[in-house]
Scaffold this motif. Structure first.
Motif, PDB file in Angstrom:
ATOM      1  N   LEU A 269      16.817 -37.151 -31.333  1.00 17.84           N
ATOM      2  CA  LEU A 269      17.643 -36.148 -31.437  1.00 17.84           C
ATOM      3  C   LEU A 269      18.127 -35.738 -32.796  1.00 17.84           C
ATOM      4  N   HIS A 270      18.022 -36.829 -33.709  1.00 22.07           N
ATOM      5  CA  HIS A 270      18.311 -36.396 -35.292  1.00 22.07           C
ATOM      6  C   HIS A 270      17.302 -36.802 -36.246  1.00 22.07           C
ATOM      7  N   ALA A 271      15.985 -36.661 -35.566  1.00 25.87           N
ATOM      8  CA  ALA A 271      14.842 -36.622 -36.580  1.00 25.87           C
ATOM      9  C   ALA A 271      15.065 -35.634 -37.663  1.00 25.87           C
ATOM     10  N   ALA A 272      14.875 -36.102 -38.941  1.00 32.26           N
ATOM     11  CA  ALA A 272      14.912 -35.118 -40.240  1.00 32.26           C
ATOM     12  C   ALA A 272      16.579 -35.134 -40.734  1.00 32.26           C
ATOM     13  N   ARG A 273      17.487 -35.877 -40.118  1.00 30.32           N
ATOM     14  CA  ARG A 273      18.769 -35.636 -40.554  1.00 30.32           C
ATOM     15  C   ARG A 273      19.108 -36.945 -41.416  1.00 30.32           C
ATOM     16  N   ASN A 274      20.053 -36.573 -42.331  1.00 28.55           N
ATOM     17  CA  ASN A 274      20.239 -37.616 -43.229  1.00 28.55           C
ATOM     18  C   ASN A 274      21.236 -38.604 -42.456  1.00 28.55           C
ATOM     19  N   ALA A 275      21.622 -39.680 -42.924  1.00 27.21           N
ATOM     20  CA  ALA A 275      22.417 -40.510 -42.200  1.00 27.21           C
ATOM     21  C   ALA A 275      24.001 -40.064 -42.088  1.00 27.21           C
TER      22      ALA A 275
ATOM     23  N   GLY B 135      18.293 -37.069 -14.392  1.00 26.51           N
ATOM     24  CA  GLY B 135      18.428 -36.082 -15.680  1.00 26.51           C
ATOM     25  C   GLY B 135      18.775 -36.726 -17.191  1.00 26.51           C
ATOM     26  N   ARG B 136      18.525 -35.902 -18.112  1.00 26.07           N
ATOM     27  CA  ARG B 136      18.603 -36.427 -19.685  1.00 26.07           C
ATOM     28  C   ARG B 136      19.321 -35.242 -20.358  1.00 26.07           C
ATOM     29  N   PHE B 137      20.558 -35.609 -20.978  1.00 23.09           N
ATOM     30  CA  PHE B 137      21.131 -34.720 -21.680  1.00 23.09           C
ATOM     31  C   PHE B 137      21.439 -34.836 -23.052  1.00 23.09           C
ATOM     32  N   TRP B 138      20.974 -34.371 -24.224  1.00 26.32           N
ATOM     33  CA  TRP B 138      21.178 -34.385 -25.530  1.00 26.32           C
ATOM     34  C   TRP B 138      22.355 -33.511 -25.800  1.00 26.32           C
ATOM     35  N   GLY B 139      23.201 -34.011 -26.512  1.00 31.07           N
ATOM     36  CA  GLY B 139      24.329 -33.000 -26.826  1.00 31.07           C
ATOM     37  C   GLY B 139      25.265 -33.444 -28.316  1.00 31.07           C
ATOM     38  N   VAL B 140      25.692 -32.392 -28.756  1.00 35.04           N
ATOM     39  CA  VAL B 140      26.456 -32.559 -30.048  1.00 35.04           C
ATOM     40  C   VAL B 140      27.915 -32.090 -29.835  1.00 35.04           C
ATOM     41  N   GLN B 141      29.002 -32.333 -30.678  1.00 33.25           N
ATOM     42  CA  GLN B 141      30.092 -31.813 -30.579  1.00 33.25           C
ATOM     43  C   GLN B 141      30.322 -30.748 -31.574  1.00 33.25           C
ATOM     44  N   TYR B 142      29.307 -30.468 -32.438  1.00 38.22           N
ATOM     45  CA  TYR B 142      29.354 -29.580 -33.381  1.00 38.22           C
ATOM     46  C   TYR B 142      28.519 -28.231 -32.753  1.00 38.22           C
ATOM     47  N   HIS B 143      28.160 -27.393 -33.695  1.00 40.79           N
ATOM     48  CA  HIS B 143      27.419 -26.317 -33.522  1.00 40.79           C
ATOM     49  C   HIS B 143      26.092 -26.038 -34.524  1.00 40.79           C
TER      50      HIS B 143
ATOM     51  N   ARG C 100      17.026 -24.990 -41.035  1.00 39.28           N
ATOM     52  CA  ARG C 100      16.116 -25.949 -40.410  1.00 39.28           C
ATOM     53  C   ARG C 100      16.888 -27.476 -40.398  1.00 39.28           C
ATOM     54  N   GLN C 101      17.692 -27.633 -41.382  1.00 38.36           N
ATOM     55  CA  GLN C 101      18.407 -28.721 -41.441  1.00 38.36           C
ATOM     56  C   GLN C 101      19.850 -28.850 -40.657  1.00 38.36           C
ATOM     57  N   ARG C 102      20.194 -27.360 -40.661  1.00 36.10           N
ATOM     58  CA  ARG C 102      21.431 -27.030 -39.713  1.00 36.10           C
ATOM     59  C   ARG C 102      21.057 -27.114 -38.200  1.00 36.10           C
ATOM     60  N   GLN C 103      19.901 -26.671 -37.921  1.00 29.36           N
ATOM     61  CA  GLN C 103      19.549 -26.423 -36.559  1.00 29.36           C
ATOM     62  C   GLN C 103      18.570 -27.776 -36.119  1.00 29.36           C
ATOM     63  N   ALA C 104      18.615 -28.786 -36.758  1.00 29.97           N
ATOM     64  CA  ALA C 104      17.743 -29.892 -36.531  1.00 29.97           C
ATOM     65  C   ALA C 104      17.983 -30.460 -35.072  1.00 29.97           C
ATOM     66  N   GLU C 105      19.122 -30.636 -34.464  1.00 27.68           N
ATOM     67  CA  GLU C 105      19.043 -31.314 -33.167  1.00 27.68           C
ATOM     68  C   GLU C 105      18.421 -30.271 -32.034  1.00 27.68           C
ATOM     69  N   ILE C 106      18.625 -28.868 -32.287  1.00 25.37           N
ATOM     70  CA  ILE C 106      18.121 -28.016 -31.414  1.00 25.37           C
ATOM     71  C   ILE C 106      16.547 -28.150 -31.679  1.00 25.37           C
ATOM     72  N   ILE C 107      16.063 -28.133 -32.805  1.00 22.49           N
ATOM     73  CA  ILE C 107      14.504 -28.390 -33.040  1.00 22.49           C
ATOM     74  C   ILE C 107      13.888 -29.373 -32.463  1.00 22.49           C
ATOM     75  N   ASN C 108      14.761 -30.435 -32.657  1.00 25.08           N
ATOM     76  CA  ASN C 108      14.256 -31.884 -31.974  1.00 25.08           C
ATOM     77  C   ASN C 108      14.140 -31.858 -30.388  1.00 25.08           C
ATOM     78  N   TRP C 109      15.110 -31.150 -30.003  1.00 21.89           N
ATOM     79  CA  TRP C 109      15.265 -31.030 -28.393  1.00 21.89           C
ATOM     80  C   TRP C 109      13.992 -30.201 -27.777  1.00 21.89           C
ATOM     81  N   ILE C 110      13.937 -29.048 -28.681  1.00 28.41           N
ATOM     82  CA  ILE C 110      12.763 -28.264 -27.966  1.00 28.41           C
ATOM     83  C   ILE C 110      11.222 -29.414 -28.334  1.00 28.41           C
ATOM     84  N   ALA C 111      11.180 -29.854 -29.314  1.00 29.66           N
ATOM     85  CA  ALA C 111      10.086 -30.637 -29.465  1.00 29.66           C
ATOM     86  C   ALA C 111       9.869 -31.663 -28.279  1.00 29.66           C
TER      87      ALA C 111
END
Length: 275
Positions: A141-147, A187-195, A259-270
């Motif tokens: 879910l967080h590939a390419a994110r900083n810690a 089912g499997r859900f990936w989600g974030v509290q942020y946007h 791409r950094q800001r949208q990382a989780e969406i990009i990772n989910w699509i992948a």
């Protein structure tokens, strides 16, 4: 690939947002998905509405995305209850889901968790110092994110009781659940509290939409300061490397780089391409 966007807002909420931003949250989210996955067919449903119908059966979709919402799920309004039941059905059918803010709260409740008003107050504009958990650091879910990173955010509610099968992947001082994977049924859900779908301009619109309550809560000294902050964000939308604005607002490439800001969406699509 066929994707479905579930609009979290009621008709009134959609109209309020469209009056400010020119389109609904689901319209904007669908446009982003089309940009990130040009081969995808993206459709929209408004399940808060009593007469809502899915464009296709659930099983016709490879993935389903849930937007944010101005609703409060613990108020148990019909607009919320209809969405809870739909998400339970999606879990049962096994179609992968992704959700921002309301989406995470909705999936948590549908899977057996609880959501409440955050006793720490509203998280406004940006969620600061989101920190990946140990498992989150290796989660796709967080590939390419900083810690540790910042992300667009605006919410008053948080997940306060975890559903049975959940993996928390990120947290910060405002919420112990800033991101999670939830399993329920098939089912499997990936989600974030942020946007991650929100641009700087989107945040500016949110602040202007809420308006005076943000002044009352002490986030801005007065309406003029709020408007100046929103104006800076609107400028940043078109001038992402304005050092003066980034410095003044305490932002960096977590926000300025799409791409950094949208990382989780990009990772989910992948992840859908691998299923």
């Amino acid at each position: 690939m066929r994707l479905l966007v579930l609009e979290g807002n009621s008709l009134a909420g959609r109209r309020r947002w469209a009056d400010v931003a020119g389109s609904t949250p689901s319209d904007s989210y669908a446009d982003l998905l089309r940009t990130l996955a040009p081969e995808a067919v993206v459709e929209i449903c408004t399940p808060a509405d009593a007469d809502a119908r899915l464009p296709q059966p659930i099983e016709a979709y490879q993935g389903i995305v849930i937007t944010g919402s101005a609703l409060n799920i613990y108020q148990r309004e019909p607009e919320s209850l209809r969405q809870i039941e739909l998400v339970r059905e999606i879990f049962a059918q096994g179609v992968p889901m992704f959700g921002s803010c309301w989406g995470l709260q909705l999936a948590s409740v549908a899977a057996g968790g609880e959501v409440s008003l955050n006793p720490a107050g509203r998280e406004v504009g940006f969620a600061r110092k989101i920190t990946l958990t140990e498992v989150g650091q290796g989660h796709p879910l967080h590939a390419a994110r900083n810690a540790v990173f910042d992300a667009p955010a605006i919410h008053s509610d948080i997940v306060t009781k975890l559903p049975p099968d959940v993996t928390v992947t990120a947290r910060n001082a405002m919420s112990e659940v800033q991101a999670a994977e939830i399993r329920s049924g098939r089912g499997r859900f990936w989600g974030v509290q942020y946007h991650p779908e929100f641009s700087p301009q989107d945040i500016a619109w949110v602040l202007l939409l809420i308006g005076q309550p943000l002044v009352n809560e002490g986030f801005f000294a007065d309406a003029a300061e709020l408007e100046r902050y929103a104006s800076d964000l609107a400028l940043l939308q078109h001038h992402r490397h304005r050092r003066d604005i980034l410095w003044r607002l305490g932002l960096d490439q977590d926000i300025a780089d799409d791409r950094q800001r949208q990382a989780e969406i990009i990772n989910w699509i992948a992840s859908l391409d691998r299923t």
